[in-house]
Design an enzyme around this catalytic site. Sequence first.
Site, PDB file in Angstrom:
ATOM      1  N   SER A  48      38.354 -35.235  18.393  1.00 17.07           N
ATOM      2  CA  SER A  48      38.979 -35.122  19.698  1.00 17.07           C
ATOM      3  C   SER A  48      40.255 -35.959  19.724  1.00 17.07           C
ATOM      4  CB  SER A  48      37.988 -35.545  20.787  1.00 17.07           C
ATOM      5  OG  SER A  48      38.426 -35.121  22.053  1.00 17.07           O
ATOM      6  N   LYS A  60      43.214 -36.393  16.719  1.00 20.36           N
ATOM      7  CA  LYS A  60      44.677 -36.447  16.754  1.00 20.36           C
ATOM      8  C   LYS A  60      45.152 -37.666  15.969  1.00 20.36           C
ATOM      9  CE  LYS A  60      44.365 -35.241  21.698  1.00 20.36           C
ATOM     10  NZ  LYS A  60      44.217 -33.806  21.692  1.00 20.36           N
ATOM     11  N   GLN A 108      44.914 -26.637  26.043  1.00 17.66           N
ATOM     12  CA  GLN A 108      45.435 -27.655  26.947  1.00 17.66           C
ATOM     13  C   GLN A 108      46.949 -27.680  26.836  1.00 17.66           C
ATOM     14  OE1 GLN A 108      44.485 -31.740  25.987  1.00 17.66           O
ATOM     15  NE2 GLN A 108      45.083 -32.497  27.999  1.00 17.66           N
ATOM     16  N   GLU A 121      48.463 -36.844  30.061  1.00 18.39           N
ATOM     17  CA  GLU A 121      47.120 -37.416  30.134  1.00 18.39           C
ATOM     18  C   GLU A 121      47.080 -38.839  29.609  1.00 18.39           C
ATOM     19  OE1 GLU A 121      42.739 -36.671  28.096  1.00 18.39           O
ATOM     20  OE2 GLU A 121      44.060 -34.961  28.419  1.00 18.39           O
ATOM     21  N   HIS A 129      31.348 -29.798  21.427  1.00 17.42           N
ATOM     22  CA  HIS A 129      32.536 -30.561  21.027  1.00 17.42           C
ATOM     23  C   HIS A 129      32.113 -31.799  20.244  1.00 17.42           C
ATOM     24  CE1 HIS A 129      36.563 -31.960  21.005  1.00 17.42           C
ATOM     25  NE2 HIS A 129      36.451 -32.836  22.002  1.00 17.42           N
TER      26      HIS A 129
END
Length: 748
Positions: free
Chosen positions: A259, A263, A300, A308, A389
Amino acid sequence: MIRSSGRSTIRTAAVALVAAALWVAGAETAALAEAPGTLAKSPGTLAEAPGTLAEAPAAPFAAGVEDEGADCAVPGLPGEGSLPSNSRLPDPFMKLDGTRITTRSDWRCRRAEIKKLAERFVYGEKPAKPASVTGTVSSTGITVNVNHNGRSSSFSASVSLPSGSGPFPAVVVLGGFGADTAAIRAAGAAVISYDPYAVGREGTPRNNKQGAFYSVYGSSSSTGLLVAWAWGVSRIIDVIEQSGGGILRADATGVTGCSRFGKGAFVVGAFDQRIALTMPIESGSAGVPIFRGIPGEGAQSLSSAYGEQPWLGDAFGSFTSSPNRLPVDTHEAVAMIAPRGLFIMDNPHITNLGPRSASVAALGGAEVYKALGAGENITYWSDVQDGSHCANRAEWRTPLQQHIQKFLLKTGNAPGAMRISSRAQGNLAEWRDWQTPTLGDGSGDITAPVTPGSPNASDVTATSARLAWTASTDQGGSGLAGYTVYREQGATDPQLGQATTNSITLTGLTANTEYQVYVRARDGAGNVSGNSPSVTFTTTGGGGDTSPPTAPAGLAASGTTSTGTSLTWTASTDNEGVSGYDILRAPGASGGMFAQVGTSATTSYNDTGLTPDTTYRYQVRARDAAGNTSPVSNTTQVTTRPGTSTGGCTAEATVQTQWGTGYVIQPLTVTNTGTSTITGWAVTFTLPAGHTLTGSWNGTTTVSGQTVSIRNVGHNGTLAPGAGTGGVGFQVSRPNGDTALPSGYTCV
């Protein structure tokens, strides 16, 4: 002290460089074939498209230096106002001067151009190694201390070793959220548990970023959190290199995360060439997926990902609604990892993660891998059944361990594979208007340069030394490209620097330390010479002082309020005098890691900005003028007083993504609706029957039955009237087909 040696034995690092020469010049063929526009999606090896170069013997899996292209002359970058709109992916083989690279050795400096573009327009600058990086490595943990331009910061990471005897390769796991740690250890690698928030915190505004990185480079730095997190991993590797390799191997480090931490893992691998294996999982927008594909896929949005959290650099804000203007895209970040190991794990069941765009990034980057003769070093795997997820999937366990064996243990040779799910299958042909070139090896040059002469050391200080040596010559026709300086150190010889001439000033050395170094030359075709004779020198001790101060004693806290406390301690003693103290703080009564939160020139310190009704632990250590640090003091613990609310607050939950068996609420926005600043908040809500909280971030969570309470953490508890915090989120699993969501949100 300086002394020379005639030794010229080719050690581990030298063998790796010989392998590099073979990789450049090799002709062994491996099987790879591509259907038009895509790579094979069934199990097996990658196949090579017509017209591309046949596979060569495998390249070394990691470089000995953070950035091999640091000496490349990168021309001026285009200005933001002059960027044209291009809906196709930029050509990774096209140099900034408009010509395409023609040899494999050209890739080193082309990668340097891509790195500069990525820093300028996407991520923010990743600074080079600071002036001083020190620390310790033990069987249970790693400490890192950084000093640069008068600023300092510290952080730590825990270590979990596998069974057997070391030294071990290691996989850095970001945020406790990555590949299956049990499978990692079972494969024979250690796990380094790294808290990215200690280096770059979420929930902070872009003009006031916090954490160890920003303590050194400023809270208003335009560098985003992903590169800050990558900088932290690089400093961990620095400390491992300096430790002598008795516990962990500096030449066999991997990284993983899922998640937001996926990244981070992706950027870590792209920006440090010492990472032998990069394993991002379900990284989503701002991770692997191509920026150009995200708007059309329904992932997204770029503006949402940018807003965010300050994951991306500040400059990316100009491109959230116009990614086609970017002169770089994530397929080139994939290419920055080439030819090192890359295992991308993705989830085709959650559109919000952008899996189709991620597959295109992998396919585009794989073209560079193939051109470099390393097509078997990249894997993309989204062919999984479970839609949850960040789940530990059975489909990934075997390839995960095979990748660890191949790239970290160097005992396996499993080929790369493109296992792209039909649910989210990208087509590279739709995104490129360039073809993969056949890269030569430098006009057939396979002749290594002449071994350089003996280096001489001069101007040795506590942190630097100047080396000069008799120049090498090249007889193969491709021309002398430069030199690499190595330190002889146990089983691994780390690079200390690169030079284009026959001299260099080494910086960032450790005081009062013996260095034995040698030099190798390289030519334009990538051939490398033998080792020069070595020279040994010892850095000075900062005035001869090598004795650390005594540990501070009697650390105590008093005057604790809801947001601060006062610390005092008994002074340390030192043979040359104490220059100051570092104040270390850890969250909670146990378990949390200590990080430096301030310094003091006296024996007292006032810590402010704390969270009401929260427990903290403190330690103090002393420093002298030579940079020696004392052992830490005793630990004192405080619990801040409850805060007094002078206003109300509201909580608004947004469903970021959901799938059959779960969902993510992000952001959970808390807003101060009162007329005065609040210094703490708590949100309570009810989960539907059968739903289970599986993770949360930027909040302290407690669960009682189906009732969940999320309280603020240190950095997001204080809200001015009308202000809000949007970095809080959580993940929930639920029975398949149940579409209910939490209810009854209250905020106090």
